[in-house]
Design a protein around this motif. Structure first.
Motif: not given
Length: 671
Positions: A507-508, A538-540, A550-551, A619-620
């Motif tokens: 995420e980072e 669809g990924i949070d 991200l938002t 990777r995410l």
């Protein structure tokens, strides 16, 4: 009053981070950036980085980070408004101010109030010296008698306080300053019982009947005063008064932290890579007038660790100038091991009996004085050895004590090569076996390392962890801007690293890509932001900070806006600001020799944006799927029916297939 936004923007655009930091720290070019030992914590190897392109600084040791304004706030311990005013003065920008509410005015920073009244006092003493009969006949005559020219008086802002009980206090009260702030600044002394009597004046001037030497901090602000008495008082008791009188400790003045003349000397110290340390105010002023400007004074106090580190910001080379008082020198020698511990190169110059730097330079002149410094200068270890040997004579017990004392000083030197050189020189001077000295030094080092390290020296921490908390100012940004950087991500990294999952790091990496390169185009009309956001629908994110970022990107992308790096670099939330600066600052840089000498081109991250974007997405997704697999396995342990178990197993196998496909694309090996 608050500085208006247009003026703030002008200050930000004019301030050069390299010039601003360079006023306080000796910077060295390192590739495209500049580096130095961090001024916010004690270190021997430089980990403090200044980026002139992004106009930011970052310390990889203590985590301190920010822009030019934040640096001034941290280094000088002032609020946002005072830092802006300092930069406006440096770049000669006229400040336009706006009215503030009564409530905002009440929150005016106490430190800034002290700076204001101290500056008012400095101007009062200057006016008294030049524009009054008493000042000219007493104060100005004294300075001229010592040979101080008008230019040197102006440079150090020398003044005079009239020989009356409350001349300054009355003037300050008439201008609207309160007796309380005068007392807090160390300018007013209350008379016994005056508080109860409720008098307006309520006391008397601390520095009455004295010539004034303003004490400046590194930024050039007046923080205190030194004052010398010139005549006996009317009662004939002048002899009982101290010759020199200094300001008491205040919120802005800690005598162990400051050196007299550091503001006037810092540029010369940095350019000449050497600093002369003397004892008195007049020594500093006289040497400056003689053209020797890389000189500061400890103002009569014993040399402290904070003063040593202050010199160390500008140069590792310090020469201490002593007068001929041998007893005083022997006492001082015991405290100079502190300088060695900080990795500074210390030399000593001893003047003839009855002479000090001020009297000697006036007697022999500038050129002869400089020549004397070259001839008489001795490194600290050699000087200490010669002095103690002379005192010990032929007494074997005292000679043994001298050997132990000198070895104890040598082991304080952090650099192993320098220690070896001094062991060799000392063995020749003392006519003892070099290996014996080294063995004794190693024994002391082992003993030293087995002892628990003290947390404090005196009442202060030996290694401050980043800038201290900065007080709130009424004309600044949101309050979290002023929180200590030591509470940011850098200081909690060790504690949090054990709790961070693989998903956290992916995420980072994903958010880092968006913040640094989101606006770059992979193809015409297709930005990195548009591409990667379209691939992770669809990924949070699980981490709250990354989820928030991200938002932000998703909401602005929906409005066809791509947030730029500068938006996050100057974000009002401290954690986001710090993360952005840490991502913008590289601890290591690729050597230019790869291309210049070996003609090997190494592609940059920007050159490989298309590939790194694709890999980040894979990777995410892989980390996200593996988290889903963990949840399936945890729920499988709790399943109570065969149907639940089969459904969870099928879900797990489905996720496993996606994970293996992603791993194959990435070239990973799955067990």
């Amino acid at each position: 009053m608050r500085i208006n936004p247009e003026t703030v923007d002008r200050i930000k655009q004019s301030a050069d981070i390299v010039e601003v930091v360079g006023d306080f720290v000796a910077l060295k070019k390192k590739g495209a950036n500049y580096s130095a030992c961090c001024p916010f914590h004690n270190e021997k190897s430089p980990s403090f980085n200044v980026n002139p392109v992004r106009q930011i600084f970052k310390c990889f040791g203590c985590g301190a980070a920010g822009d030019a304004i934040k640096f001034v706030m941290d280094i000088d311990g002032v609020g946002y408004g005072e830092a802006l005013r300092y930069l406006a003065n440096k770049y000669q920008i006229e400040i336009q101010e706006e009215e503030v509410t009564d409530e905002e005015a009440l929150r005016q920073n106490a430190r800034e109030s002290l700076y204001i009244i101290l500056n008012f006092a400095k101007n009062f003493y200057l006016q008294q010296l030049h524009d009054t009969d008493e000042g000219q006949s007493i104060g100005l005559s004294y300075f001229r008698e010592r040979g101080f020219t008008n230019d040197i008086q102006k440079k150090f802002e020398l003044g005079y306080s009239p020989d009356t009980w409350d001349a300054f206090t009355k003037e300050a009260l008439n201008k609207g300053y309160t007796a309380d702030i005068l007392e807090k600044a160390g300018l007013l002394i209350h008379k016994e019982g005056s508080r109860a009597a409720g008098r307006q004046t309520a006391g008397y001037d601390r520095f009455r009947g004295r010539v004034i030497f303003p004490i400046h901090n590194v930024a050039g602000k007046v923080i205190a005063f030194g004052a010398r008495i010139l005549k006996t008082d009317k009662s004939g008791k002048g002899a009982s008064q101290p010759k020199y009188l200094n300001s008491p400790e205040t919120e802005v003045y800690h005598k162990s932290d400051i050196l007299y003349g550091i503001f006037q000397a810092k540029n010369a110290i940095r350019q000449l890579e050497a600093c002369y340390l003397v004892e008195g105010y007049t020594d500093v002023v006289s040497l400056h007038q003689a053209g020797i400007e890389n000189v500061v004074a400890s103002s009569g106090t014993s040399l402290t660790i904070e003063q040593i580190r202050l010199i160390g910001r500008f140069t590792p080379n310090i020469t201490i100038l002593y007068d001929g008082d041998v007893a005083g020198i022997k006492a001082a020698l015991r405290g100079l091991d502190l300088v060695l511990e900080e990795g500074l190169n210390v030399s000593i110059v001893l003047f003839p009996d009855g002479e000090d730097p001020d009297s000697y330079v006036r007697r022999v002149g500038a050129e002869a004085f400089k020549e004397y410094l070259k001839k008489a200068s001795k490194d600290f270890i050699t000087f200490k050895t010669e002095t103690l040997l002379q005192d010990a004579g032929n007494d074997p017990f005292r000679l043994a004590a001298v050997i132990g004392d000198v070895v104890n000083s040598i082991i304080k030197i952090p650099d192993a090569i320098k220690r070896q050189v001094f062991f060799h020189r000392t063995s020749e001077m003392m006519k003892v076996d070099e290996q014996m000295l080294i063995s004794e030094g190693n024994k002391l080092l082992r003993k030293l390392h087995t002892q628990p390290k003290p947390q404090e020296r005196g009442n202060r921490p030996t290694i401050p962890q980043g800038p201290q908390d900065i007080p709130f100012s009424n004309d600044g940004p949101p309050a979290d801007f002023f929180e200590s950087e030591s509470t940011g991500p850098a200081s909690t990294e060790i504690e949090e690293s054990s709790q961070r999952t693989k998903l956290y790091y992916q995420e980072e990496a994903f958010i880092r890509l968006l913040i640094l390169y989101g606006a770059h185009e992979l193809e015409p009309t297709i930005s990195v932001c548009a591409y990667v956001l379209g691939e992770i629908q669809g990924i949070d994110f699980k981490d709250p900070v990354f989820h928030h970022l991200l938002t932000l990107f998703r909401e602005n992308h929906g409005r066809e806006v791509v947030l730029q790096t500068d938006y996050f670099q100057n974000h009002h939330e401290k954690e986001i600001r710090n993360l952005t600066i840490s991502w913008l600052t590289n601890k290591y840089e690729l050597s230019t020799l790869w291309t210049e000498k070996f003609e090997i081109y190494v592609p940059s991250e920007l050159d490989m944006l298309d590939k790194s974007s694709f890999i980040n997405i894979l990777r995410l997704k892989k980390a996200f799927i593996e988290e889903k697999m963990k949840i399936c396995m945890e729920e499988l342990k709790k399943a109570t029916t065969e149907d639940q178990e089969n459904a969870l197993m099928n879900e797990y196998i489905f996720y496993k297939g996606i994970s293996m496909a992603a791993a194959k694309e990435l070239g990973s090996v799955i067990g």
